[in-house]
Design a protein around this motif. Structure first.
Motif, PDB file in Angstrom:
ATOM      1  N   CYS A 120     120.514  27.774 100.665  1.00 48.07           N
ATOM      2  CA  CYS A 120     121.929  27.475 100.383  1.00 48.07           C
ATOM      3  C   CYS A 120     122.120  27.051  98.931  1.00 48.07           C
ATOM      4  O   CYS A 120     123.058  27.505  98.254  1.00 48.07           O
ATOM      5  CB  CYS A 120     122.436  26.370 101.306  1.00 48.07           C
TER       6      CYS A 120
ATOM      7  N   THR B 273     121.820  34.186 102.004  1.00 42.99           N
ATOM      8  CA  THR B 273     122.669  33.944 103.168  1.00 42.99           C
ATOM      9  C   THR B 273     123.796  34.965 103.263  1.00 42.99           C
ATOM     10  O   THR B 273     124.233  35.526 102.251  1.00 42.99           O
ATOM     11  CB  THR B 273     123.288  32.538 103.106  1.00 42.99           C
TER      12      THR B 273
ATOM     13  N   THR C 231     126.867  34.379 103.893  1.00 40.72           N
ATOM     14  CA  THR C 231     128.042  33.854 103.188  1.00 40.72           C
ATOM     15  C   THR C 231     127.976  34.205 101.703  1.00 40.72           C
ATOM     16  O   THR C 231     128.947  34.691 101.112  1.00 40.72           O
ATOM     17  CB  THR C 231     128.128  32.327 103.352  1.00 40.72           C
TER      18      THR C 231
ATOM     19  N   ILE D  51     116.334  26.671 104.987  1.00 44.27           N
ATOM     20  CA  ILE D  51     117.725  27.125 104.900  1.00 44.27           C
ATOM     21  C   ILE D  51     118.487  26.275 103.888  1.00 44.27           C
ATOM     22  O   ILE D  51     119.369  26.775 103.185  1.00 44.27           O
ATOM     23  CB  ILE D  51     118.422  27.103 106.283  1.00 44.27           C
TER      24      ILE D  51
ATOM     25  N   GLN E  40     128.495  26.926 106.832  1.00 40.18           N
ATOM     26  CA  GLN E  40     128.442  28.208 107.546  1.00 40.18           C
ATOM     27  C   GLN E  40     127.060  28.472 108.130  1.00 40.18           C
ATOM     28  O   GLN E  40     126.932  29.132 109.171  1.00 40.18           O
ATOM     29  CB  GLN E  40     128.818  29.349 106.600  1.00 40.18           C
ATOM     30  N   GLU E  41     126.035  27.961 107.483  1.00 50.16           N
ATOM     31  CA  GLU E  41     124.652  28.249 107.880  1.00 50.16           C
ATOM     32  C   GLU E  41     124.034  27.144 108.733  1.00 50.16           C
ATOM     33  O   GLU E  41     122.849  27.223 109.070  1.00 50.16           O
ATOM     34  CB  GLU E  41     123.796  28.461 106.625  1.00 50.16           C
TER      35      GLU E  41
END
Length: 214
Positions: free
Chosen positions: A116, A185, A187, A112, A42-43
């Motif tokens: 995650c 994040t 998500t 990132i 998603q990221e």
């Protein structure tokens, strides 16, 4: 990415944690791996780095392997055995070093990919799974479930948190209820909302039953 290294990493963590009963068993690692992959997709993060860091994130954990913690010896040896570049090894080890909750000294990962993995690990500490893991960890470390006379201590720094001995119920207040607001994040934040709400409902029921109200 060659799937062989992922398969070998799964076998490695299964062998490493096959006798763990503290909530840091290999099922925990595999859940973190799956969730980190889901978040990374998603990221738009680098899946290779995320997946390897997720699978290896606990092999040198200070609580589980204090003698290898400082230099991430187990993770580094595994990655070098599979001819991973030194640059990628550093990236993965940096992420592993950033993952853990350290009270007020907790950090936001620089990349990132790190965010995650940290989110995935923290998500596995909350919700229904988080409740089960909290009691498993407490029992394996001879901690009492609850004592109303022992009050939780919040806002501890890294040393205070690491050396603090508390009750399992206090652990919810000292760490678990803080994690929703520490997600990085979008998500993970969405998933954390539901899991945090479930824990708080559970805690309300627990305390009512403890006091004989229900």
């Amino acid at each position: 990415m060659d799937k062989t290294i992922i398969n070998d990493a799964v076998k490695f963590v299964i062998n490493t944690f096959k006798d763990d009963y503290s909530g840091h068993d290999y099922f925990h690692t595999l859940r973190v791996y799956k969730m980190a992959t889901r978040i990374a997709e998603q990221e738009n993060a680098d899946l290779t780095i995320v997946q390897l860091a997720a699978l290896l994130h606990d092999v040198d954990d200070i609580k589980l392997s204090p003698e290898t913690h400082a230099n991430k010896d187990r993770a580094v040896a595994f990655l070098r055995k599979h001819s991973i570049s030194e640059q990628m090894i550093k990236s993965i080890c940096d992420i592993i070093g950033e993952v853990s909750f350290r009270g007020t000294d907790s950090i936001i990962p620089k990349t990132i990919e790190g965010r995650c993995v940290q989110d995935a690990d923290r998500l596995d500490a909350i919700g229904a799974i988080g409740i089960a893991r909290a009691f498993a960890y407490g029992g394996s470390h001879n901690r009492i479930i609850h004592d109303p006379e022992i009050k939780p201590i919040v806002n501890m720094n890294a040393d205070e948190y690491q050396n603090h001995i508390s009750t399992t119920i206090n652990h919810f207040y000292e760490k678990l209820f803080q994690l929703k607001d520490l997600m990085n994040t979008a998500t993970a934040k969405k998933i954390a909302e539901q899991r945090d709400a479930y824990m708080k409902t559970y805690m309300s029921e627990f305390l009512d039953e403890w006091d004989g109200i229900r």
